[in-house]
Every structure is written in C-alpha cells, then in structure tokens.
Design an enzyme around this catalytic site. Structure first.
Site, short mmCIF file in Angstrom:
data_model
loop_
_atom_site.label_atom_id
_atom_site.label_comp_id
_atom_site.label_asym_id
_atom_site.label_seq_id
_atom_site.Cartn_x
_atom_site.Cartn_y
_atom_site.Cartn_z
N HIS A 101 16.84 10.88 2.43
CA HIS A 101 16.48 12.24 2.38
C HIS A 101 17.19 12.96 3.50
O HIS A 101 17.12 12.44 4.70
CB HIS A 101 15.00 12.62 2.11
N HIS A 103 16.71 16.50 6.12
CA HIS A 103 15.82 17.33 6.39
C HIS A 103 16.49 18.49 6.77
O HIS A 103 17.66 18.58 7.44
CB HIS A 103 15.00 17.10 7.83
P1 5GP Z 1 10.96 11.04 7.44
O1 5GP Z 1 10.11 10.72 8.60
O2 5GP Z 1 10.96 9.87 6.27
O3 5GP Z 1 12.37 11.24 7.67
O4 5GP Z 1 10.47 12.16 6.61
C1 5GP Z 1 9.63 11.92 5.34
C2 5GP Z 1 9.09 13.42 5.20
O5 5GP Z 1 8.52 13.48 4.04
C3 5GP Z 1 8.02 14.06 6.17
O6 5GP Z 1 8.52 15.57 6.73
C4 5GP Z 1 6.84 14.35 5.35
O7 5GP Z 1 6.17 15.53 5.76
C5 5GP Z 1 7.54 14.52 3.87
N1 5GP Z 1 6.57 14.03 2.84
C6 5GP Z 1 5.93 12.78 2.78
N2 5GP Z 1 5.18 13.06 1.65
C7 5GP Z 1 5.50 13.86 0.81
C8 5GP Z 1 5.13 14.54 -0.28
O8 5GP Z 1 4.43 13.91 -0.94
N3 5GP Z 1 5.74 15.42 -0.70
C9 5GP Z 1 6.58 16.37 -0.14
N4 5GP Z 1 7.13 17.51 -0.48
N5 5GP Z 1 6.94 15.94 1.24
C10 5GP Z 1 6.57 14.53 1.66
#
Ligand code: 5GP
Length: 115
Positions: A101, A103
C-alpha cells in the site's frame, strides 16, 4: 499472513467496510483508519502482493497513477500545505499490514510528523 486472512484483501472484497475514495479493476483507495492527519489515505492493489518486491509492474504503475490522482483530490479537499507519499516494506521499515500500500499523508507546517 496469507491473502485469506489479509485485512486489505477483506476490504477489497467488501467484507470489511472502508471509506472508499477511488476504485477501478486493479486498485482501490480508502481513508486510513488511524490517520496521521485528516485525509490520510491508502492506495492498495486489489491483487494481494505483500511488498514492493512482490508486486507486478503494471499494477505498481497503476498504483502510482492512482496515488497522484487521489493526492490531488486530498489536496483540494483538505487544503493541505504539503503531502507525503510513503510506502513501507517489512517490519524493520514500519510495515504493519502485509499487503502492498501507498500512504498519502496531508501535511501542514509545524505538524511535527515524520519530517
Ligand atoms: P503500514 O504501517 O503497514 O505501512 O500501514 C498500515 C496502515 O493501515 C496504518 O496506517 C493503519 O492505520 C491502516 N489500517 C490498518 N487496518 C486498517 C483497516 O482495517 N482499515 C483502514 N482503513 N486502515 C487500516
């Protein structure tokens, strides 16, 4: 975590609700559930790929185009002064969800996050 239990795969399949901003055949974008700033959004390929090391070139290219498109929408909706594009791979780099993903994080002078 396999694709079967992946939270983002479940969002793609509509099994978990999300605040969707964009969707096409390859990519979806929705608001982050725990935003760093209002409007913090994610761009996610529909096909499961854990990291940038696993994603197909055509899907990655589409994610980049969608990221720019959604970034423009976030900027006009929030009036943000800046915007970070961030992409984490593996725990040591801060990745918590093992589904690729991007951001999109609206930024404001002195908000104190990241940089
Ligand atoms: P990472 O740390 O993996 O780059 O970011 C994962 C992101 O996914 C985090 O910013 C977290 O808040 C978001 N996230 C985790 N679970 C969910 C969810 O169930 N729904 C949404 N909309 N965002 C999520």
């Amino acid at each position: 975590m396999g694709a079967g239990s992946c939270i983002f795969c479940q969002i793609v399949e509509g099994k978990i609700p999300s605040a969707k901003l964009y969707e096409d055949d390859l990519v979806i974008s929705f608001l982050d559930i725990n935003p760093i700033n209002p409007g913090h959004s994610l761009v996610v390929p529909k096909k499961h790929a854990a990291t940038i090391f696993d994603i197909d070139d055509d899907v990655l290219a589409k994610c980049a185009v969608v990221a720019a498109r959604v970034a423009r929408a976030i900027r006009s909706a929030t009036g943000c002064e800046g915007l970070n594009v961030l992409q984490n791979n593996f725990r040591s780099a801060g990745q918590l969800i093992d589904h690729f993903h991007i951001h999109l994080i609206p930024r404001y002078e002195g908000d104190g996050f990241l940089t």
